[in-house]
Design a protein around this motif. Structure first.
Motif, short mmCIF file in Angstrom:
data_model
loop_
_atom_site.label_atom_id
_atom_site.label_comp_id
_atom_site.label_asym_id
_atom_site.label_seq_id
_atom_site.Cartn_x
_atom_site.Cartn_y
_atom_site.Cartn_z
N SER A 88 1.39 3.18 -3.20
CA SER A 88 0.33 4.05 -3.72
C SER A 88 0.50 5.50 -3.24
O SER A 88 -0.04 6.42 -3.85
CB SER A 88 -1.05 3.53 -3.30
N SER B 259 -6.90 -1.21 -3.60
CA SER B 259 -6.83 0.25 -3.78
C SER B 259 -8.22 0.88 -3.71
O SER B 259 -8.40 1.93 -3.09
CB SER B 259 -6.18 0.58 -5.14
N ILE C 121 0.84 -1.21 0.00
CA ILE C 121 0.00 0.00 0.00
C ILE C 121 0.87 1.26 0.00
O ILE C 121 0.50 2.29 -0.56
CB ILE C 121 -0.97 -0.02 1.20
N PHE D 274 -3.74 4.47 -6.64
CA PHE D 274 -3.78 3.04 -6.89
C PHE D 274 -2.39 2.46 -6.64
O PHE D 274 -1.37 3.11 -6.93
CB PHE D 274 -4.23 2.74 -8.31
N ILE D 275 -2.34 1.25 -6.10
CA ILE D 275 -1.06 0.60 -5.77
C ILE D 275 -0.22 0.45 -7.03
O ILE D 275 -0.70 -0.04 -8.05
CB ILE D 275 -1.33 -0.76 -5.08
#
Length: 414
Positions: free
Chosen positions: A68, A370, A65, A352-353
């Protein structure tokens, strides 16, 4: 809005776990360990492997994560000495341990004999996520069906080679969503595999309008009888689909294109542009029952199909240079709701990752995670916790990463 009241002390992790609770994470732990065991039985033992724990699984998600927020293309750059290195979180887990978990990570370790679906490795997770979306949030009446922006950051696309770009463009699935247009909360996800020999594979659906109407029906299967108004783009809008939705108590408003839309059953006189010059704001209407076909002129002809708005109700489109342009209410509503979704994409798609694995099910998984984090942030902004500590989306993501990694620091980073 939210269906349950979260306390003012609720953390980023509390909102995230509305969609990805501990029992889902524990299942990932079990399945990953099962897959690792079976893999080693088949290909030889791996002395460096130790069964993963729930704490390590949370840290593993936290590292992913973090890409992101910092937009680093490779998650392994956290342990590097370069620009994207992050010493504060790199100490929680070694790079070699992270790579081992990444190698064996699974949500469904083995295919059952009854499984034919191409996404069997992730379907239980998607079902669990959908239940979380349904139980945590009650959407507004107006909703939009569309494909969210899930492509890579433009900076990466500009810097990668042509070979890498061609490889990246071959994504084997398309992701569609049904989204509340007043809050941006994504109510439902539908993943369509572009390859496949099944009844829903692209090989079996060479006809694009047929494919898009199937996507729309799947996204709206839980929307029957709730008086929702669904806004659609040219690829989905069609008379047959709208009439089918009307029977289920779902109302629609969609932009029609003579090139992209299925125009079966619509009068050809309305689909052809009139030869007489028209002034901006003029429109023609044809009706069939509750369905209205509106042809509106504004530097070009725009056609709308709707059964949600009366064609005689007036609205206006406000332009900075031109001022107010008269139009039917359906046109004004469509422009307002779609512009909100554009703002959502601009604001949230950059979170978004960044990790892009080769396996399709893993790509879908990280996109779904995400979306869950974006939804968690939307619920956070609508809760009392937001009035206590006003985190931005980036700060919320950082808080979530720290809580997943078990770091005690609770102050927002700027």
């Amino acid at each position: 809005g939210p269906t349950r009241k979260m306390p003012p002390t609720a953390s980023a992790m509390d909102f995230f776990q509305l969609f990805v609770p501990d029992n889902v994470l524990k299942n990932m732990v079990i399945q990953t360990n099962m897959y690792a065991k079976k893999y080693q039985e088949r290909f030889g033992s791996d002395d460096a492997w130790i069964d993963v724990t729930l704490t390590e699984m949370k840290a593993f998600l936290g590292y992913m994560i973090s890409t992101s927020i910092h937009h680093c293309e490779s998650v392994l750059s956290i342990w590097s000495s370069g620009f994207y290195s992050n010493k504060s979180i790199a100490l929680i887990m070694t790079q070699s341990r992270f790579e081992k978990i990444l190698k064996y990570f699974h949500i469904v370790a083995f295919r059952s004999s009854q499984t034919t679906h191409g996404l069997y490795k992730i379907q239980p997770f998607l079902d669990s996520l959908q239940n979380g979306f349904d139980s945590a949030f009650r959407p507004s009446q107006a909703q939009v069906l569309h494909e969210p922006l899930i492509d890579e950051d433009p900076v990466f696309i500009a810097t990668c080679t042509e070979r890498e770009l061609r490889k990246r463009k071959k994504r084997k699935f398309s992701l569609w969503v049904r989204q509340c247009s007043s809050t941006g909360f994504i109510c439902q996800i539908y993943v369509h595999l572009k390859e496949g020999s099944g009844a829903d594979g692209l090989d079996a659906l060479k006809n694009k309008p047929q494919l898009h109407s199937m996507v729309a029906k799947s996204l709206c299967q839980n929307a029957s009888g709730k008086n929702y108004i669904i806004f659609t783009g040219p690829s989905i809008t069609s008379l047959n689909l709208f009439e089918e939705f009307e029977k289920q108590g779902i109302y629609c408003c969609g932009l029609l294109s003579t090139r992209k839309s299925d125009c079966t059953g619509l009068p050809p006189s309305m689909l052809n542009n009139s030869e007489t010059p028209q002034s901006r704001g003029q429109y023609r209407i044809r009706m069939k029952g509750n369905m209205s076909l509106i042809c509106w002129y504004n530097k070009g002809h725009f056609r709308f199909l709707t059964n949600a708005y009366s064609p005689v109700q007036q609205g206006v489109i406000i332009k900075r240079k031109s001022g107010e342009i008269p139009c039917p209410l359906a046109v004004e509503a469509f422009a307002a709701h779609l512009s909100y979704i554009c703002k959502y994409d601009d604001k949230y798609s950059k979170y978004f990752i960044s990790h892009k694995p080769n396996k399709t099910w893993q790509q879908v998984f990280w996109f779904a995670i995400s979306i869950a984090i974006n939804n968690a942030y939307i619920l956070y902004k609508m809760s009392e916790a937001y009035h206590v500590t006003r985190y931005s989306r980036a700060q919320f993501g950082e808080r979530l990463v720290k809580e997943l990694l078990g770091l005690e620091d609770t102050s927002p980073s700027h």
